[in-house]
Design a protein around this motif. Structure first.
Motif, PDB file in Angstrom:
ATOM      1  N   SER A 293      -5.761  -1.309 -29.452  1.00  0.00           N
ATOM      2  CA  SER A 293      -5.100  -0.117 -28.915  1.00  0.00           C
ATOM      3  C   SER A 293      -5.630   0.175 -27.514  1.00  0.00           C
ATOM      4  CB  SER A 293      -5.373   1.094 -29.813  1.00  0.00           C
ATOM      5  OG  SER A 293      -6.750   1.464 -29.737  1.00  0.00           O
ATOM      6  N   TYR A 294      -4.956   1.057 -26.806  1.00  0.00           N
ATOM      7  CA  TYR A 294      -5.426   1.459 -25.477  1.00  0.00           C
ATOM      8  C   TYR A 294      -6.847   2.018 -25.565  1.00  0.00           C
ATOM      9  CZ  TYR A 294      -5.487   3.800 -20.914  1.00  0.00           C
ATOM     10  OH  TYR A 294      -5.804   4.221 -19.638  1.00  0.00           O
ATOM     11  N   PHE A 329       3.375  -3.169 -22.840  1.00  0.00           N
ATOM     12  CA  PHE A 329       2.195  -2.366 -23.175  1.00  0.00           C
ATOM     13  C   PHE A 329       1.681  -1.593 -21.965  1.00  0.00           C
ATOM     14  CE2 PHE A 329      -2.518  -2.195 -23.471  1.00  0.00           C
ATOM     15  CZ  PHE A 329      -2.633  -1.376 -24.588  1.00  0.00           C
ATOM     16  N   THR A 330       1.948  -2.103 -20.790  1.00  0.00           N
ATOM     17  CA  THR A 330       1.681  -1.474 -19.484  1.00  0.00           C
ATOM     18  C   THR A 330       0.291  -1.789 -18.960  1.00  0.00           C
ATOM     19  OG1 THR A 330       3.187   0.349 -19.968  1.00  0.00           O
ATOM     20  CG2 THR A 330       1.645   0.664 -18.134  1.00  0.00           C
ATOM     21  N   PHE A 356       5.826  -7.087 -13.270  1.00  0.00           N
ATOM     22  CA  PHE A 356       5.301  -7.543 -14.557  1.00  0.00           C
ATOM     23  C   PHE A 356       3.797  -7.383 -14.673  1.00  0.00           C
ATOM     24  CE2 PHE A 356       5.590 -11.355 -11.820  1.00  0.00           C
ATOM     25  CZ  PHE A 356       4.269 -11.754 -11.803  1.00  0.00           C
ATOM     26  N   SER A 357       3.100  -7.147 -13.576  1.00  0.00           N
ATOM     27  CA  SER A 357       1.644  -7.151 -13.562  1.00  0.00           C
ATOM     28  C   SER A 357       1.082  -5.916 -14.261  1.00  0.00           C
ATOM     29  CB  SER A 357       1.152  -7.201 -12.116  1.00  0.00           C
ATOM     30  OG  SER A 357      -0.253  -7.306 -12.049  1.00  0.00           O
ATOM     31  N   SER A 358       0.197  -6.113 -15.223  1.00  0.00           N
ATOM     32  CA  SER A 358      -0.411  -5.003 -15.966  1.00  0.00           C
ATOM     33  C   SER A 358      -1.232  -4.115 -15.042  1.00  0.00           C
ATOM     34  CB  SER A 358      -1.290  -5.536 -17.092  1.00  0.00           C
ATOM     35  OG  SER A 358      -0.533  -6.280 -18.013  1.00  0.00           O
ATOM     36  N   ILE A 359      -1.306  -2.844 -15.397  1.00  0.00           N
ATOM     37  CA  ILE A 359      -1.921  -1.857 -14.506  1.00  0.00           C
ATOM     38  C   ILE A 359      -3.088  -1.150 -15.198  1.00  0.00           C
ATOM     39  CG2 ILE A 359       0.322  -1.534 -13.402  1.00  0.00           C
ATOM     40  CD1 ILE A 359       0.443   1.254 -14.737  1.00  0.00           C
ATOM     41  N   GLY A 360      -3.730  -0.265 -14.465  1.00  0.00           N
ATOM     42  CA  GLY A 360      -4.806   0.573 -14.962  1.00  0.00           C
ATOM     43  C   GLY A 360      -4.376   2.023 -14.964  1.00  0.00           C
ATOM     44  N   PRO A 361      -5.327   2.908 -15.158  1.00  0.00           N
ATOM     45  CA  PRO A 361      -6.754   2.636 -15.325  1.00  0.00           C
ATOM     46  C   PRO A 361      -7.086   2.274 -16.766  1.00  0.00           C
ATOM     47  CG  PRO A 361      -6.378   4.984 -15.419  1.00  0.00           C
ATOM     48  CD  PRO A 361      -5.032   4.353 -15.161  1.00  0.00           C
ATOM     49  N   ALA A 427     -10.845  -5.173   0.436  1.00  0.00           N
ATOM     50  CA  ALA A 427      -9.439  -5.087   0.070  1.00  0.00           C
ATOM     51  C   ALA A 427      -8.725  -3.946   0.790  1.00  0.00           C
ATOM     52  CB  ALA A 427      -9.299  -4.934  -1.440  1.00  0.00           C
ATOM     53  N   SER A 428      -7.410  -4.082   0.855  1.00  0.00           N
ATOM     54  CA  SER A 428      -6.568  -3.221   1.697  1.00  0.00           C
ATOM     55  C   SER A 428      -6.512  -1.774   1.244  1.00  0.00           C
ATOM     56  CB  SER A 428      -5.145  -3.794   1.732  1.00  0.00           C
ATOM     57  OG  SER A 428      -4.625  -3.928   0.410  1.00  0.00           O
ATOM     58  N   LEU A 429      -6.759  -1.490  -0.037  1.00  0.00           N
ATOM     59  CA  LEU A 429      -6.653  -0.121  -0.552  1.00  0.00           C
ATOM     60  C   LEU A 429      -7.991   0.394  -1.067  1.00  0.00           C
ATOM     61  CD1 LEU A 429      -3.318  -0.469  -2.595  1.00  0.00           C
ATOM     62  CD2 LEU A 429      -3.611   0.456  -0.290  1.00  0.00           C
ATOM     63  N   PHE A 430      -9.093  -0.153  -0.543  1.00  0.00           N
ATOM     64  CA  PHE A 430     -10.397   0.223  -1.103  1.00  0.00           C
ATOM     65  C   PHE A 430     -10.637   1.725  -1.033  1.00  0.00           C
ATOM     66  CE2 PHE A 430     -15.004   0.969  -0.774  1.00  0.00           C
ATOM     67  CZ  PHE A 430     -15.382   0.502  -2.030  1.00  0.00           C
ATOM     68  N   SER A 431     -10.196   2.363   0.027  1.00  0.00           N
ATOM     69  CA  SER A 431     -10.424   3.807   0.183  1.00  0.00           C
ATOM     70  C   SER A 431      -9.424   4.640  -0.598  1.00  0.00           C
ATOM     71  CB  SER A 431     -10.367   4.192   1.665  1.00  0.00           C
ATOM     72  OG  SER A 431     -11.359   3.522   2.398  1.00  0.00           O
ATOM     73  N   ASN A 432      -8.352   4.016  -1.077  1.00  0.00           N
ATOM     74  CA  ASN A 432      -7.301   4.768  -1.777  1.00  0.00           C
ATOM     75  C   ASN A 432      -6.660   3.889  -2.835  1.00  0.00           C
ATOM     76  OD1 ASN A 432      -5.571   6.899  -2.371  1.00  0.00           O
ATOM     77  ND2 ASN A 432      -4.044   6.229  -0.866  1.00  0.00           N
ATOM     78  N   PRO A 433      -7.402   3.493  -3.889  1.00  0.00           N
ATOM     79  CA  PRO A 433      -6.867   2.573  -4.895  1.00  0.00           C
ATOM     80  C   PRO A 433      -5.735   3.208  -5.699  1.00  0.00           C
ATOM     81  CG  PRO A 433      -8.975   3.465  -5.606  1.00  0.00           C
ATOM     82  CD  PRO A 433      -8.785   3.907  -4.184  1.00  0.00           C
ATOM     83  N   THR A 434      -4.884   2.358  -6.266  1.00  0.00           N
ATOM     84  CA  THR A 434      -3.766   2.820  -7.087  1.00  0.00           C
ATOM     85  C   THR A 434      -3.828   2.164  -8.455  1.00  0.00           C
ATOM     86  OG1 THR A 434      -2.220   1.067  -6.434  1.00  0.00           O
ATOM     87  CG2 THR A 434      -2.368   3.007  -4.995  1.00  0.00           C
ATOM     88  N   ASP A 435      -3.074   2.714  -9.411  1.00  0.00           N
ATOM     89  CA  ASP A 435      -3.033   2.141 -10.751  1.00  0.00           C
ATOM     90  C   ASP A 435      -2.416   0.757 -10.740  1.00  0.00           C
ATOM     91  OD1 ASP A 435      -4.145   4.467 -11.744  1.00  0.00           O
ATOM     92  OD2 ASP A 435      -2.245   5.305 -12.430  1.00  0.00           O
ATOM     93  N   GLU A 436      -1.418   0.528  -9.879  1.00  0.00           N
ATOM     94  CA  GLU A 436      -0.724  -0.751  -9.855  1.00  0.00           C
ATOM     95  C   GLU A 436      -1.501  -1.815  -9.095  1.00  0.00           C
ATOM     96  OE1 GLU A 436       1.956   2.517 -10.608  1.00  0.00           O
ATOM     97  OE2 GLU A 436       0.651   2.127  -8.883  1.00  0.00           O
TER      98      GLU A 436
END
Length: 539
Positions: A293-294, A329-330, A356-361, A427-436
């Motif tokens: 489960s999650y 499942f996400t 299709f790429s699974s995400i976080g957090p 990485a390009s979003l180190f200061s502002n990461p996203t779930d995707e």
């Protein structure tokens, strides 16, 4: 007191007891622990010992093999099948009925049992097995030149590392996957084979050396790191050495595959592997009672996550695919949820998130995936040597793993956690990461510059021998630690055959290799106080 781990107090019917279950069986103290640790070469290769010394990783009880008499006794128990064993967890993975497994608690050396089905529900009606590689197997067959493969390297500035002469020489990469058919006969790997950089193979599912397996997936994954077809295709670590381990049975989905994966990690550690790529993930199984489960995906709960964290403690750097459940499942599965692993999501050729790429957090709020690489229409070489495209995070992971190995090659004394954090920070979003996208797409030119600025070299050189240059054209030099003035140098073939033994001194520190053939050699430098071993590439 003996106990059943995660076993709820529930009413169990007779039919429930009769169903085949799977479980981890934890064992009592190992034999010969002190003697094994005092003589580590009896349980580890020299390369593994040297890597642990370089990275200040202790050799401890977890490195000592499971007591084999315990395994023999387990195999002799009625109805019990032993599928795998783990020295790190001091456990065996078994199957049998619930009652048969519970009866193992009567053995004096069995301390705990952990069922893979925590609720021990009845086995449901079987459902068709979902093809976990469905996305990856949808090919777009085209003819590519080198430029097509270049995009997935240049997106990461991996080509910058190659230009600095860091293409994976001396690094050992372990690839854990579902099958590697025709690697030896594939033109993409001919250079790897001819240079003896395919160091070994093993199938943990069938307990054999042959690794053909039930899928071509692993061959394609390997190509994104290790393939070299001059003018047509270059992987991200074309000069690295490789171990190939099959841990996945693509025909089914069972939790025992997490146990095979753990055992393969232990083998990789004992062989001195630096970087591990895993283009596999686990969340749902043929038997839904075993599903994660999650809430389970907190980085420390599943068997695979625990295995990954132990491997991280042992000094290896693990890279894994985030998964292809972005539309299902996400969230990332396991071992992608592990704390001690670098999880890779997928983007397209323009650097845009692939749906299709699974995400976080993760359920505990950590950023996953960590970083991204091309996984939509990634270029691969198939089992027949054809250059084609496949999509999936299965390919963004090895593209990243190869570049990470090249980066680590530039400062092999760096710790695994330092390398992982430098990659994230580039990485390009180190200061502002996203779930995707997690922290975004790394820039390995920036990561390389950060690696060179690490303030660890002076301390390291003051207390260790160092060898330079590497790769070697005709000769190399040895720099000495502060308090040592003489040593003995041993040059061995990659198979361990002694080729040369020579005294060396601080003021006479050059070793001539001009009469040796091109290839990889193991060079040990020994004094009374210290021994360091190096993997040397002779050009």
């Amino acid at each position: 007191m003996k106990k059943l781990v995660l076993l709820a107090v529930i009413l169990i019917t007779y039919s429930g007891h009769a169903q085949t279950q799977e479980a981890l069986v934890f064992l009592d103290a190992k034999e010969n622990v002190s003697a094994s640790i005092a003589n580590p070469i009896s349980i580890l290769t020299q390369e593994a010992i040297d890597r642990k010394m370089m990275h200040d990783v202790s050799i401890d009880e977890r490195d000592v093999p499971v007591t084999e008499s315990y395994i023999t006794t387990l195999k002799a128990q009625s109805g019990i099948t032993v599928h795998s064993k783990s020295k790190w967890m001091n456990a065996a993975y078994v199957s049998g009925t619930q009652a048969q497994i519970e009866n193992l608690l009567n053995l004096a050396f069995v301390t705990e049992i952990e069922f893979m089905d925590p609720d021990l529900n009845l086995f449901p009606a079987p459902n068709p097995t979902r093809d976990k590689f469905e996305i990856e197997n949808m090919q777009g067959r085209v003819v590519y030149d080198y430029g097509a493969a270049a995009n997935q390297i240049e997106m990461l500035a991996g080509d910058y590392l190659h230009e600095q002469n860091f293409s994976g020489e001396g690094m050992i990469i372990g690839v854990l996957d579902s099958g590697f058919p025709n690697v030896v006969g594939n033109p993409a790997f001919s250079e790897m084979i001819s240079e003896n950089r395919l160091l070994g193979t093993f199938d943990f599912v069938l307990d054999q050396v042959s690794i053909g397996g039930s899928s071509t997936h692993g061959t394609k994954v390997l190509s994104d790191m290790g393939a070299f077809m001059d003018g047509q295709f270059v992987g991200t670590a074309p000069k690295a050495s490789y171990y190939l381990f099959r841990t996945e049975d693509a025909a089914s989905e069972k939790p025992v595959e997490e146990a095979y994966w753990l055992e393969a990690l232990e083998r990789a550690d004992s062989l001195g592997v630096d970087v591990v790529n895993t283009s596999l993930g686990y969340q749902d199984y043929d038997n839904p009672n075993y599903d994660h489960s999650y809430q389970d995906l907190d980085g420390v709960t599943t068997l695979a996550a625990r295995a990954a964290n132990l491997a991280f403690e042992k000094g290896m750097l693990l890279v894994t695919s985030a998964g292809n459940d972005g539309g299902g499942f996400t969230f990332v599965g396991t071992p992608a949820d592990a704390i001690g692993i670098l999880t890779i999501g997928a983007v397209d050729s323009d650097g845009v998130y692939a749906g299709f790429s699974s995400i976080g957090p993760t359920v505990d709020g950590r950023i996953k995936p960590d970083v991204m690489a091309q996984g939509a229409s990634a270029v691969v070489v198939d089992q027949n040597g054809n250059i084609t495209t496949n999509s999936g995070t299965s390919f963004s992971s090895p593209i990243m793993a190869g570049v990470v190995a090249c980066l680590w090659q530039s400062r092999p004394e760096a710790r695994n956690y330092q390398v992982m954090q430098i990659v994230r920070e580039s990485a390009s979003l180190f200061s502002n990461p996203t779930d995707e996208m997690g922290y975004g797409i790394p820039n390995f030119e920036d990561a390389y510059n950060a690696m060179q600025a690490l303030g660890i070299e002076e301390v390291f050189l003051n207390s260790n021998f160092a060898l330079y240059p590497n790769p070697v054209v005709d000769s190399f030099n040895i720099s000495f630690p502060t308090e040592i003035s003489s040593a003995v140098i041993y040059v061995n073939s990659i198979t361990g055959k002694l080729i040369r033994k020579q005294n060396i001194y601080k003021d006479n520190n050059k070793i001539d290799l001009s009469n040796l053939a091109s290839g990889m050699y193991l060079v040990a430098v020994k004094s009374q106080e210290l021994t360091n071993t190096f993997k040397v590439i002779k050009q």
